[in-house]
Design an enzyme around this catalytic site. Structure first.
Site, PDB file in Angstrom:
ATOM      1  CG  HIS A 185       1.632   1.377  -0.627  1.00 57.89           C
ATOM      2  ND1 HIS A 185       1.924   2.222  -0.112  1.00 57.89           N
ATOM      3  CD2 HIS A 185       1.188   1.870  -2.050  1.00 57.89           C
ATOM      4  CE1 HIS A 185       2.089   3.346  -0.636  1.00 57.89           C
ATOM      5  NE2 HIS A 185       1.366   3.027  -1.867  1.00 57.89           N
ATOM      6  CG  ASN A 240      -1.934   6.206  -1.890  1.00 56.34           C
ATOM      7  OD1 ASN A 240      -1.379   5.026  -1.448  1.00 56.34           O
ATOM      8  ND2 ASN A 240      -1.494   7.238  -2.404  1.00 56.34           N
ATOM      9  NE  ARG A 293       6.076   8.956  -0.184  1.00 57.56           N
ATOM     10  CZ  ARG A 293       5.970   7.945  -1.224  1.00 57.56           C
ATOM     11  NH1 ARG A 293       5.999   8.151  -2.426  1.00 57.56           N
ATOM     12  NH2 ARG A 293       5.809   6.639  -0.850  1.00 57.56           N
ATOM     13  CG  ASP A 294       1.942   7.077  -2.662  1.00 56.39           C
ATOM     14  OD1 ASP A 294       2.786   7.442  -3.681  1.00 56.39           O
ATOM     15  OD2 ASP A 294       1.639   6.055  -2.502  1.00 56.39           O
ATOM     16  CG  HIS A 324      -1.920   3.153  -5.535  1.00 60.16           C
ATOM     17  ND1 HIS A 324      -1.696   4.515  -5.853  1.00 60.16           N
ATOM     18  CD2 HIS A 324      -1.061   2.836  -4.531  1.00 60.16           C
ATOM     19  CE1 HIS A 324      -0.656   4.922  -5.393  1.00 60.16           C
ATOM     20  NE2 HIS A 324      -0.355   4.171  -4.466  1.00 60.16           N
ATOM     21  CB  CYS A 348      -3.752   6.512 -11.067  1.00 60.28           C
ATOM     22  SG  CYS A 348      -2.401   5.263 -11.947  1.00 60.28           S
TER      23      CYS A 348
END
Lengths: 301, 301
Positions: free
Chosen positions: B212, B254, B20-21, B214, B245
């Site tokens: 979480h 990530n 997803r992300d 990055h 990003c």
């Protein structure tokens, strides 16, 4: 109230190894002019300790063949220390003639690494360093001692902590003003770093210890964080993360100076370095090598 | 005797957000089949929490347009939790119909980030989540709350800790079983992470907090190390470091699951994951995206 008890140094000393440890693993050979330009840009960015070359046989490390000429072309400055790697007396004599400010010798903690790379035992390699250190001291040239493979060896795998301690103690006793602990293949993780440093610091004063992490497995910055938590204040880095890993094709080399400086500044730790100028230096040298910088900070900015 | 007082969790839960992300920031659109293959490989590698899609307008996130079909094609398994992002009631209804095991909502700590990205204030966005959480709870579907821009915002720069705390508390009070603190643009450094977590943990039980990070500036693993030292046991990651990003072209997304798992295993922290299988999953999905994995572990192995 904080749940962690960590404190951090207020200032760290970045020891730039890009022009030596970084470039020696780059295939594109650079001219004296290119190297001097790079080193001058590093000085402009505020670096005070720069390893500029290696005085070894050009047969083994072609990239370092012009180290004497590089040293001779460097600006005469009193506030930057230029260092050169000298594996033996001949190298030291070249380095002295070229006018380096300090020298470094390079020992391995791993017996098999020593046997494979320099065809002698760790004990024999230490014996060979003695006349090098003695002659350097006669010339009032400080000697830095590298210990490689402190957290793992490409040939034997695990390296017992006692083997690391033996070499660290020998180099310290020999008169090295600083011992740089190298995770040559970048396999170390934070807890192993912590356990190793715990033992080292029982043996050698903290101001004589530096850390040198390769970022092959992405662990270098986390390991450096541990070192900072333990009070280590000298960190070896290479601008643009120069240099690959000869034991893992396509992998990263030294941790990028940019990424360490970014972390330090973000934590209020002074480095004396201008990050923007450093990023420029890293982009310029990467362009000459026709590759992207191995620095995430550089890619993000 | 150790000079650092850190202890580490014996086991951590890796929350995989790659499908997803990660993928939502990849330009190459993937088919349902490709995504399901990827998720199946992640399951084979031992991942137990996988965010598989986002139930948003395909106009905004084309990569997520096939999320319903992906969910419907997933293996029926009871020991893996499939999660879906649902910004509103329509998304939740789709997610419920598609059979997700849990949902996530996504709030921002930064006022300007909220205004710019979703055209409403942080307070308004929180109000909109209330019926979503209420309906999910009626269906016994656990809700995870993301808080983005916790360590910096691409529009306003610094984000006051109190703004982060406000959103964290609101989501916790609303009934989110876990709050995932997102450094959306990867600017955070370890001391800022520590200071933020110190405050968060005064407000929310530690078992309800996830991190979480990055890796835009290469800081993620060092920040995760701090989180582990503080006792956090859920870490969001994306296999192959999927996703760039959107606020820094060419930068990393990530933190790679592989690099976190490598660090954890090196520290004796159990993740339940088979690193070799994970690396294979990362290489396969990267090949489909025609790029190299953004995982240094993957490149080194």
């Amino acid at each position: 109230m904080s749940r962690t008890s960590s404190t951090y140094p207020r200032k760290v000393n970045i020891f730039e190894v890009g022009p030596r440890d970084g470039l020696q693993n780059e295939a594109t050979l650079l001219s004296v002019e290119d190297k001097v330009t790079f080193i001058q840009e590093l000085i402009l960015a505020g670096l005070k300790n720069i390893e500029v070359g290696s005085f070894v046989s050009p047969k083994w490390v072609p990239q370092m063949a012009n180290s004497v000429a590089v040293c001779q072309a460097l600006p005469k400055t009193t506030d930057v220390t230029f260092s050169g790697l000298t594996p033996n007396l001949r190298g030291l004599e070249e380095a002295l003639a070229a006018g380096v400010d300090e020298i470094a010798i390079f020992g391995a903690a791993s017996e098999r690494f020593s046997q494979t790379n320099i065809n002698c035992s760790v004990a024999e390699s230490l014996l060979r360093f003695q006349p090098v250190v003695a002659l350097a001291q006669q010339h009032n040239i400080p000697v830095r001692g590298y210990v490689s493979t402190v957290l793992g060896c490409p040939y034997q795998g695990d390296v017992p902590i006692k083997d690391v301690l033996n070499v660290v103690k020998a180099l310290h006793d020999m008169g090295c003003y600083q011992i740089s602990l190298g995770d040559t293949i970048g396999v170390g993780t934070p807890l192993a770093t912590q356990k190793l440093l715990d033992k080292i610091l029982e043996l050698v004063p903290i101001e004589n210890v530096a850390v040198h992490f390769h970022n092959t497995y992405g662990q270098a910055l986390a390991n450096i964080l541990i070192a900072l938590q333990m009070g280590i204040t000298t960190i070896d880095t290479a601008t643009a993360g120069l240099g690959g890993c000869p034991y893992a094709k396509g992998a990263s080399g030294n941790i990028a100076t940019e990424d360490v400086v970014y972390m330090c500044h973000g934590m209020g730790i002074d480095t004396g370095i201008d990050l923007a100028k450093l990023v420029t230096a890293g982009k310029n040298i990467s362009q000459k090598l026709q590759k992207q910088p191995h620095s995430l900070v550089s890619l993000a900015l």
